[in-house]
Design a protein around this motif. Structure first.
Motif, PDB file in Angstrom:
ATOM      1  N   ILE A   1      26.574  30.886  37.906  1.00 12.86           N
ATOM      2  CA  ILE A   1      27.931  30.826  37.362  1.00 12.86           C
ATOM      3  C   ILE A   1      27.847  30.819  35.831  1.00 12.86           C
ATOM      4  O   ILE A   1      27.200  29.951  35.249  1.00 12.86           O
TER       5      ILE A   1
ATOM      6  N   GLN B   1      39.356  35.260  41.784  1.00 16.95           N
ATOM      7  CA  GLN B   1      38.235  34.455  41.313  1.00 16.95           C
ATOM      8  C   GLN B   1      38.736  33.328  40.409  1.00 16.95           C
ATOM      9  O   GLN B   1      39.503  33.551  39.475  1.00 16.95           O
TER      10      GLN B   1
ATOM     11  N   ASN C   1      44.234  35.061  37.214  1.00 14.79           N
ATOM     12  CA  ASN C   1      43.292  34.283  38.016  1.00 14.79           C
ATOM     13  C   ASN C   1      43.740  32.839  38.169  1.00 14.79           C
ATOM     14  O   ASN C   1      44.339  32.274  37.253  1.00 14.79           O
TER      15      ASN C   1
ATOM     16  N   MET D   1      37.668  41.525  36.500  1.00 15.97           N
ATOM     17  CA  MET D   1      37.456  40.363  37.350  1.00 15.97           C
ATOM     18  C   MET D   1      38.505  40.371  38.450  1.00 15.97           C
ATOM     19  O   MET D   1      39.671  40.635  38.210  1.00 15.97           O
TER      20      MET D   1
ATOM     21  N   LEU E   1      28.369  34.126  43.774  1.00 16.62           N
ATOM     22  CA  LEU E   1      27.843  33.176  42.809  1.00 16.62           C
ATOM     23  C   LEU E   1      27.192  31.970  43.474  1.00 16.62           C
ATOM     24  O   LEU E   1      26.873  31.007  42.809  1.00 16.62           O
TER      25      LEU E   1
ATOM     26  N   SER F   1      34.200  31.271  39.225  1.00 18.70           N
ATOM     27  CA  SER F   1      33.470  32.469  38.823  1.00 18.70           C
ATOM     28  C   SER F   1      33.016  32.369  37.375  1.00 18.70           C
ATOM     29  O   SER F   1      32.138  33.095  36.941  1.00 18.70           O
TER      30      SER F   1
ATOM     31  N   LYS G   1      29.258  39.095  42.441  1.00 17.72           N
ATOM     32  CA  LYS G   1      30.280  38.809  43.457  1.00 17.72           C
ATOM     33  C   LYS G   1      29.970  37.521  44.193  1.00 17.72           C
ATOM     34  O   LYS G   1      30.840  36.757  44.525  1.00 17.72           O
TER      35      LYS G   1
END
Length: 148
Positions: free
Chosen positions: A91, A5, A31, A1, A147, A62, A145
Motif C-alpha cells: 500500500i 478504491q 473515491n 484509480m 494490495l 489503496s 489491483k
C-alpha cells in the motif's frame, strides 16, 4: 484509480482534513475516504482489529495519506508497522506533514514511505498541493489491483 478504491487519511487536524477533502472535491475525486485521527486508530484500521474488526468495517485502503505528528502512536511508528507487515507493505504511503526536518525525511524513506510532502502553511497553497498530490497518486500513477 478505480473509484471504489478507498483512501485512508491519517490526520488529527480537522482543518487539514477538511482542506484535503476540499481539494479532492475540486479534483472531482469520487473515491471513498476513511479518516483516522491518531496513530493507534490508524493501526487498528489497517490491521482490522478493535473497532474495525467487523467484516467490511475497514476496507483495505489503496493509498494512505499519513501525518507524522499524531497523538498516541506517531506517524513514524504507523509507517514502520505498515511497511513491516507483508499484507500491507504494497500500500503506498504518502507522508503529508508540516515537518521538513531532514531526519524525518530520511527516516520515512528508510522505512518505506513512497513519498514525502511538506504541507504548505498557506491555505490556498495547501489546497493546490493536495490537488496535485491526488492527481498524481490517484489518476496518473498505476497502483497494484491486489494490495494484500
Amino acid at each position: 484509480m478505480n473509484e471504489s478504491q478507498t483512501i485512508l487519511i491519517v490526520e488529527d487536524s480537522d482543518d487539514d482534513f477538511f482542506a484535503t477533502m476540499r481539494a479532492f472535491k475540486k479534483s472531482n475525486l469520487a473515491n471513498p475516504v476513511q479518516r483516522c485521527t491518531n496513530g493507534d486508530q490508524a493501526l487498528d484500521y489497517v490491521f482490522q482489529r478493535g473497532e474495525f474488526a467487523a467484516p467490511g468495517k475497514a476496507p483495505r485502503p489503496s493509498i494512505i495519506l499519513l501525518d507524522l505528528n499524531l497523538p498516541g502512536t506517531d506517524g513514524r511508528e504507523v509507517l514502520q508497522a505498515i511497511k513491516a507487515a507483508p499484507e500491507l507493505q504494497k500500500i503506498p504511503v504518502v507522508v503529508l506533514t508540516t515537518s521538513n526536518a531532514e531526519h524525518d525525511i530520511e527516516l520515512c524513506f528508510s522505512i518505506g514511505a513512497n513519498s514525502y510532502v511538506q504541507k504548505p502553511v498557506d491555505f490556498v497553497e495547501f489546497i493546490r498541493a493536495t490537488a496535485r498530490l491526488s492527481d498524481y497518486w490517484l489518476n496518473i500513477s498505476i497502483l497494484p489491483k491486489n494490495l494484500n
